[in-house]
Design a protein around this motif. Structure first.
Motif, PDB file in Angstrom:
ATOM      1  N   GLU A 231       0.844  -1.210   0.000  1.00 21.94           N
ATOM      2  CA  GLU A 231       0.000   0.000   0.000  1.00 21.94           C
ATOM      3  C   GLU A 231       0.874   1.254   0.000  1.00 21.94           C
ATOM      4  OE1 GLU A 231      -3.174   0.036   2.862  1.00 21.94           O
ATOM      5  OE2 GLU A 231      -4.282  -1.483   1.702  1.00 21.94           O
ATOM      6  N   THR A 234       2.360   1.718  -3.422  1.00 22.30           N
ATOM      7  CA  THR A 234       1.299   2.166  -4.342  1.00 22.30           C
ATOM      8  C   THR A 234       1.030   3.656  -4.167  1.00 22.30           C
ATOM      9  OG1 THR A 234       0.253  -0.005  -4.174  1.00 22.30           O
ATOM     10  CG2 THR A 234      -1.129   1.788  -4.984  1.00 22.30           C
ATOM     11  N   LEU A 251      -6.724   7.406 -10.711  1.00 26.53           N
ATOM     12  CA  LEU A 251      -7.711   6.900  -9.748  1.00 26.53           C
ATOM     13  C   LEU A 251      -9.063   7.592  -9.909  1.00 26.53           C
ATOM     14  CD1 LEU A 251      -5.316   6.859  -6.646  1.00 26.53           C
ATOM     15  CD2 LEU A 251      -5.570   5.161  -8.473  1.00 26.53           C
ATOM     16  N   THR A 255     -12.454   4.173  -6.817  1.00 24.51           N
ATOM     17  CA  THR A 255     -11.211   3.581  -6.305  1.00 24.51           C
ATOM     18  C   THR A 255     -11.140   3.837  -4.789  1.00 24.51           C
ATOM     19  OG1 THR A 255     -10.141   4.174  -8.387  1.00 24.51           O
ATOM     20  CG2 THR A 255      -8.692   3.548  -6.571  1.00 24.51           C
ATOM     21  N   LEU A 259     -11.009   1.440  -1.438  1.00 22.83           N
ATOM     22  CA  LEU A 259      -9.953   1.554  -0.415  1.00 22.83           C
ATOM     23  C   LEU A 259     -10.579   1.634   0.984  1.00 22.83           C
ATOM     24  CD1 LEU A 259      -7.308   3.977  -2.007  1.00 22.83           C
ATOM     25  CD2 LEU A 259      -7.324   1.481  -1.960  1.00 22.83           C
ATOM     26  N   ALA A 274      -4.631  -3.207  -0.446  1.00 23.69           N
ATOM     27  CA  ALA A 274      -5.020  -2.758  -1.784  1.00 23.69           C
ATOM     28  C   ALA A 274      -3.847  -2.204  -2.588  1.00 23.69           C
ATOM     29  CB  ALA A 274      -6.081  -1.683  -1.653  1.00 23.69           C
ATOM     30  N   MET A 276      -3.109  -0.276  -6.709  1.00 27.08           N
ATOM     31  CA  MET A 276      -3.594   0.191  -8.002  1.00 27.08           C
ATOM     32  C   MET A 276      -2.387   0.475  -8.887  1.00 27.08           C
ATOM     33  SD  MET A 276      -5.437   1.382  -5.297  1.00 27.08           S
ATOM     34  CE  MET A 276      -4.812   2.997  -4.946  1.00 27.08           C
ATOM     35  N   VAL A 282      -8.807  -1.745  -8.434  1.00 28.17           N
ATOM     36  CA  VAL A 282      -8.134  -2.075  -7.177  1.00 28.17           C
ATOM     37  C   VAL A 282      -7.890  -3.585  -7.131  1.00 28.17           C
ATOM     38  CG1 VAL A 282      -8.255  -1.906  -4.664  1.00 28.17           C
ATOM     39  CG2 VAL A 282      -9.367  -0.163  -6.071  1.00 28.17           C
TER      40      VAL A 282
END
Ligand code: PMV
Length: 321
Positions: A231, A234, A251, A255, A259, A274, A276, A282
């Motif tokens: 995470e 990301t 995003l 999205t 989350l 999560a 992306m 996701v």
């Protein structure tokens, strides 16, 4: 002069964003990914002396694709081959699913073409020729050549397996949030970020911490730590793009909704994490036993176009000959 290969997509757990050398597509940072089962590309390449150009058929439709011709040209040069080829590819990744089909596409094509050209298998996955040729087509493609969890080293371009597919019962729930294809390709997005974001250098500087933490979490099979690092990686990647000029945002509002669901799932004791990529979708990393609860929680709140459940899968392999 003919071979068929199958390859799966991979999703980065520690992200790559930015290039040290755009020409050879050399990444600015290393990365760690998970190769996913069941989602990928099967490609047959047949060199044919009667052809006057390459013929590329994707999912039954003839296309022109400079990346396909480019990879074939590089392999023809290595093999000293003059023949053009019939290339037939089937994507088992749902159309516009937001999954990186270029990684499975380039690795399947490279593997099939290499073998169809009669080139040697010896040391194929060692740093050097073959990996370099595949990476020019897609920076994340070399990671699909190996199964399970894979690290790509940015210094020498090598790939190595950190965990075999069967050695850790984890899963990835893919929440596809739109059918629209992205407006900015990852290649263009990386170049723009690198050129204009004041956060790009800090992203590169802090990246080794994420790689080291992820490596040791994987060795301990510690999903909590790996999820937290994933995470963090990301968000650092997206923060870097959001700080570009003009900002680059992949995003969507949905999205963020997903989350929030992931955070709420964790509050109820489910280890869900999560990530992306260059898109709004996701991907939720979790223990295999928790996929039903995660699918249910997401499905109840989000009008997602599709939810796919995947597990660690095998690397690129020949189907024939
Ligand atoms: O391999 P490319 O050029 O499609 O870039 C992939 C970039 C990300 O998916 C956003 C991150 C990654 O490491 O896969």
């Amino acid at each position: 002069m003919k071979a068929t290969a199958i390859s799966s997509v991979n999703i980065a757990l520690v992200k790559y964003w930015g290039k040290r050398d755009p020409e050879t597509n050399w990444p600015a940072v290393g990365s760690i990914s998970m190769t996913l089962d069941g989602l990928g590309t099967e490609t047959t390449v047949e060199f044919d002396s009667t052809l006057e150009a390459d013929v590329f058929i994707l999912n039954g439709v003839e296309r022109q694709d400079a990346k396909v011709t480019g990879l074939l040209n590089r392999i023809r040069t290595v093999a000293g081959l003059g023949e053009y080829a019939h290339i037939s590819s089937i994507n088992t990744v749902p159309t516009a699913s937001g999954l990186a089909s270029s990684a499975s596409g380039m690795s399947a094509l490279g593997f099939a073409a290499w073998h169809a050209a009669g080139l040697s298998n010896d040391g194929l996955l060692k740093p050097g020729k073959f990996l370099d040729l595949v990476r020019i087509g897609s920076g994340s493609a070399p990671r699909s050549l190996i199964g399970g969890i894979v690290e790509l080293n940015q210094t020498d371009g090598s790939i190595r397996q950190l965990c075999k597919p069967q050695d850790w019962p984890i899963a990835m729930v893919v929440v596809q949030l739109t059918h629209q294809s992205k407006a900015v390709s990852s290649r263009d997005g990386m170049a723009h970020t690198q050129r204009t974001s004041p956060y790009f250098q800090p992203w590169v500087q802090h990246h080794p911490e994420d790689l080291a933490s992820a490596r040791s979490a994987i060795a301990r099979r510690d999903l909590e730590t790996l999820g937290r690092v994933m995470e963090r990686s990301t968000m650092r990647m997206h923060a870097c793009m959001l700080a570009a000029d003009p900002p680059l945002r992949y995003l969507l509002p949905s999205t963020l909704t997903v989350l929030d669901i992931v955070t709420e799932l964790r509050r109820t004791g489910i280890s869900a994490w999560a990530t992306m990529d260059a898109g709004p979708h996701v991907k939720i990393l979790c223990h295999a036993e928790d996929v039903d609860a995660i699918e249910k929680a997401v499905g109840a709140t989000v009008k997602s176009t599709q939810i796919l459940v995947t597990h660690p899968g095998e690397g690129t392999r020949l189907v024939s000959p």
